[in-house]
Design an enzyme around this catalytic site. Structure first.
Site, mmCIF file in Angstrom:
data_model
loop_
_atom_site.group_PDB
_atom_site.id
_atom_site.type_symbol
_atom_site.label_atom_id
_atom_site.label_comp_id
_atom_site.label_asym_id
_atom_site.label_seq_id
_atom_site.Cartn_x
_atom_site.Cartn_y
_atom_site.Cartn_z
ATOM 1 N N HIS A 1 0.045 0.595 -10.607
ATOM 2 C CA HIS A 1 -0.423 1.093 -11.899
ATOM 3 C C HIS A 1 -0.453 2.619 -11.921
ATOM 4 C CE1 HIS A 1 -4.015 0.853 -9.357
ATOM 5 N NE2 HIS A 1 -4.644 1.664 -10.176
ATOM 6 N N HIS A 4 0.536 4.277 -8.019
ATOM 7 C CA HIS A 4 0.042 3.823 -6.729
ATOM 8 C C HIS A 4 -0.180 2.314 -6.780
ATOM 9 C CE1 HIS A 4 -3.451 4.908 -9.198
ATOM 10 N NE2 HIS A 4 -4.195 4.083 -8.473
ATOM 11 N N GLU A 29 -8.495 9.003 -9.404
ATOM 12 C CA GLU A 29 -9.181 8.117 -8.481
ATOM 13 C C GLU A 29 -9.241 8.724 -7.076
ATOM 14 O OE1 GLU A 29 -7.220 4.336 -8.538
ATOM 15 O OE2 GLU A 29 -7.067 4.286 -10.726
ATOM 16 N N HIS A 41 -5.427 9.714 -6.040
ATOM 17 C CA HIS A 41 -4.358 9.418 -6.988
ATOM 18 C C HIS A 41 -4.806 9.973 -8.342
ATOM 19 C CE1 HIS A 41 -4.028 6.054 -3.945
ATOM 20 N NE2 HIS A 41 -2.867 6.693 -3.823
ATOM 21 N N HIS A 101 -5.363 -9.959 -11.831
ATOM 22 C CA HIS A 101 -6.308 -9.112 -11.114
ATOM 23 C C HIS A 101 -7.091 -8.302 -12.137
ATOM 24 C CE1 HIS A 101 -7.889 -5.965 -8.491
ATOM 25 N NE2 HIS A 101 -7.536 -6.690 -7.448
#
Length: 433
Positions: free
Chosen positions: A332, A368, A338, A362, A289
């Site tokens: 991560h 999260h 964020e 976060h 990803h």
């Protein structure tokens, strides 16, 4: 406003010129001794005069009366609008999430309906940002707003907006965004109950990110950012309220004419609208990803290269085709903070709990990732190409810790106190070889 009445000038950061009355723009001289049609010349500077040419932002405005013709300012109270880290709350390093906040039944326009969720930085130091909601059910008729603290990135989630600025009008729907430069006067008309998000950027002006190894094509293209054409309110003089955000507080003044009296303009400091459907997504077609940085639409750089004051990132409809890979975002912990919102549809990492109009935070190094349901589904999914469709999430990412406000943390509000429970089902499945 009907679509057929709208015209736009294309190109982010381009030098544009527009006139609502022919012959209003001077030729060969920015500020002649006598401007055509009895207009006044006024310069709006969005950068220091000596900024490098590539970074210099300014526009010349030719208007019926200059902006100095305004009454004195008095304080205007606003319980829910906050500015800078000093107005944030001390909270533990927990993940936070908010359900959609309903539009109030009581009258509220774009300004009175602003609700600050989290803050950092300091507008006087020109560092940091704030994340707001707007909740509006009434148009700004004879009221205008100007923010001297920062530029505003407006992300509608519910309801179409007509944004009138000194340089012209923008018609902005959900899945589109609007960027209003610092210091530019504007007002917002709504079409029914309206809700959305606002990033107030105190730092360097938002710009397109560099593409690096991606090359010359990809992400957001400058030509898809649309600036308005010149337009002015041609009406009888009358009382107009000017609300200014200055030094973290609101102030109000009254004047006897419309501030939207610019007949012609030229320059590169303009408001823009952008349709996120034009974003050219880039993703992995082999494995793993990719980092969310490949979805950056606009960035406000800081004094440390690569560490943004603010990044505006979107997660639009896109194909997922990587092989032998877990496709939602990995678990991560990020040095960046964020703030996320959902405009429409479903977010793939939180299929049920994250709702359109909601938000999450976060902060730096707060773990999260996908909730239990998303992890189970993605771990067992057939790895065939499929498209994430009918969805649009976004992120305001910043290098500075975001502090929620008292409104965001209030008991009985939209704060979901059980948010972290979405990971409780991630059991220890380790097996000894």
């Amino acid at each position: 406003m009907s679509d057929d009445a709208l015209q736009y000038l294309a190109g982010f950061g381009n030098q544009h010129q527009s006139e609502a009355v022919a012959g209003s723009l001077p030729r060969g001289q920015n500020s002649p001794q006598r401007v055509a049609h009895g207009l006044y010349a006024e310069l709006l500077s969005g950068s220091a005069f000596t900024a490098p040419r590539a970074d210099n932002q300014r526009s010349w405005l030719y208007r019926r009366q200059p902006s100095v013709v305004v009454g004195g300012y008095a304080p205007l109270a606003h319980e829910f609008l906050k500015t800078g880290a000093a107005e944030g709350q001390v909270v533990p390093p927990d993940p936070l999430r908010w359900a959609p906040t309903p539009v109030p039944a009581a009258d509220c326009d774009f300004v009175s309906g602003l609700r600050t969720l989290c803050v950092n930085g300091d507008p006087d130091a020109q560092v940091g940002m704030a994340a707001h909601l707007y909740l509006a059910n009434r148009s700004m008729e004879r009221t205008a707003f100007v923010n001297a603290d920062g530029e505003l990135l407006i992300v509608p989630q519910q309801g179409r907006l007509c944004i009138t600025t000194e340089l012209g009008r923008l018609d902005v729907r959900p899945a589109e965004i609007a960027l209003i430069p610092r210091g530019l006067v504007f007002k917002v008309a709504v079409d029914g109950p309206s809700r959305g998000y606002v990033c107030e950027n105190y730092g360097a002006a938002l710009r397109l990110p560099e593409l690096g190894p991606i090359g010359s094509n990809g992400l957001a293209n400058a030509r898809d950012f649309l600036a308005p054409v010149a337009w002015f309110e041609d009406e009888e003089p009358g009382d107009y309220e000017i609300v200014k955000k200055f030094g973290g507080r609101l102030w109000r003044a009254r004047q006897a004419h419309s501030p939207f009296n610019v007949v012609a303009w030229h320059g590169n400091l303009t408001p823009y609208k952008y349709d996120t459907a034009h974003f050219m997504t880039v993703g992995s077609i082999s494995f793993d990803h990719p980092d969310p940085s490949i979805f950056t639409v606009l960035t406000s750089p800081s004094d440390t290269p690569g560490w943004a004051n603010v990044d505006f990132v979107i997660f639009p409809p896109r194909w997922m085709v990587a092989e032998h890979s877990f496709r939602p975002p990995w678990y991560h912990r990020n040095v960046m903070s964020e703030f996320m919102g959902l405009v429409l549809g479903q977010y793939d990492a939180k299929p049920e709990g994250f709702k359109p109009g909601g938000a999450s935070l976060h902060n730096a190094f707060v773990p999260h990732g996908p909730d239990t349901e998303a992890f189970a589904k993605a771990s067992a999914a057939a790895l065939t190409p499929h498209k994430l469709d009918h969805t649009l999430a976004f992120m305001f990412e910043t290098r500075y810790r975001l502090l929620p406000t008292a409104f965001a943390m209030q008991a009985g509000g939209a704060l979901e106190t059980t948010y972290a429970d979405c990971w409780n089902g991630l059991a220890d499945n380790f097996t000894t070889p």
